[in-house]
Design an enzyme around this catalytic site. Structure first.
Site, PDB file in Angstrom:
ATOM      1  N   SER A   9      -3.429   8.461   5.277  1.00 27.10           N
ATOM      2  CA  SER A   9      -4.178   8.604   6.524  1.00 27.10           C
ATOM      3  C   SER A   9      -3.292   8.526   7.766  1.00 27.10           C
ATOM      4  CB  SER A   9      -5.275   7.550   6.608  1.00 27.10           C
ATOM      5  OG  SER A   9      -4.714   6.260   6.549  1.00 27.10           O
TER       6      SER A   9
ATOM      7  N   LYS B 107       3.203  -0.264  -2.089  1.00 29.31           N
ATOM      8  CA  LYS B 107       2.882   1.126  -2.407  1.00 29.31           C
ATOM      9  C   LYS B 107       4.123   1.990  -2.579  1.00 29.31           C
ATOM     10  CE  LYS B 107      -1.040   0.476   0.597  1.00 29.31           C
ATOM     11  NZ  LYS B 107      -1.598   0.851   1.895  1.00 29.31           N
TER      12      LYS B 107
ATOM     13  N   GLY C 294       6.276   6.712  -3.685  1.00 29.80           N
ATOM     14  CA  GLY C 294       5.224   6.115  -2.881  1.00 29.80           C
ATOM     15  C   GLY C 294       3.938   6.865  -3.144  1.00 29.80           C
TER      16      GLY C 294
ATOM     17  N   THR D  38      -3.709   4.294   3.681  1.00 32.18           N
ATOM     18  CA  THR D  38      -2.289   4.055   3.459  1.00 32.18           C
ATOM     19  C   THR D  38      -1.454   5.003   4.297  1.00 32.18           C
ATOM     20  OG1 THR D  38      -0.676   3.611   1.743  1.00 32.18           O
ATOM     21  CG2 THR D  38      -1.884   5.662   1.546  1.00 32.18           C
TER      22      THR D  38
END
Length: 191
Positions: free
Chosen positions: A140, A48, A61, A16
């Protein structure tokens, strides 16, 4: 969303990208839609980033294990109900619980939250971090989006939403766990 080999290192979460940008007069939070399981994309349009709190005035988030993130979102909403209009206090109370509660300590996620005034990163280590420049990147692709947003933030005429949208597009080009299916929520200024 998948995790790296060390499940207790939420900074290394794969799967994500969440970006929060605070600009002149507003804040935007963006999240990509990709959910990965190992090297397989399971879903391309996950949401998200959400509005939470009694009046929907807080953006949140998450990166990490989905069920864990939803548990933390619910806990943060409960703290916001208990401390209305006090995002920092709600975050600190959640971080204390997250660090000391035996069940919560096992949750593997990371959160970015923001209201009209302030933005914070929350971790399972008990951290409640407020960025000095108003930009947060987690997941990431978070560092790619963060770097891009910092490069774009001072361009005249770009709103927080514009910066977030462009930075997320850059992150999606670099990070294989991030896609171009971006959801953006804003408070205040809009693109």
């Amino acid at each position: 969303m998948t995790q790296n080999p060390s499940p207790h290192d939420p900074v290394g979460w794969h799967g994500t990208t969440i970006l929060c940008v605070r600009g002149k007069g507003g804040v935007a939070m963006a999240g990509d839609g990709q959910v990965s399981l190992g090297q397989t994309v399971i879903k391309a349009n996950a949401r998200k980033v959400r509005r939470i709190g009694p009046s929907g005035g807080v953006l949140a988030g998450f990166a990490g294990a989905t069920a864990d993130a939803f548990t933390l979102l619910e806990r943060l909403e409960a703290k916001l109900e208990r401390f209305p209009g006090q995002l920092e206090r709600a975050c600190v109370e959640l971080a204390k619980d997250w660090r000391t509660d035996r069940y919560l300590r096992r949750l593997e996620a990371m959160m970015a939250v923001a209201d009209a005034e302030r933005s914070f990163t929350l971790t399972g280590n008990g951290d409640v971090l407020e960025p000095s420049d108003g930009v947060i990147g987690i997941g990431s692709g978070g560092n790619y989006a963060l770097a891009a947003a910092r490069a774009l933030i001072d361009i005249p005429g770009l709103s927080a939403e514009d910066v977030a949208r462009r930075a997320m597009a850059i992150a999606a080009e670099i990070c294989v766990y991030t896609n171009h299916n971006v959801i953006i929520e804003t408070i205040g200024e809009a693109g």
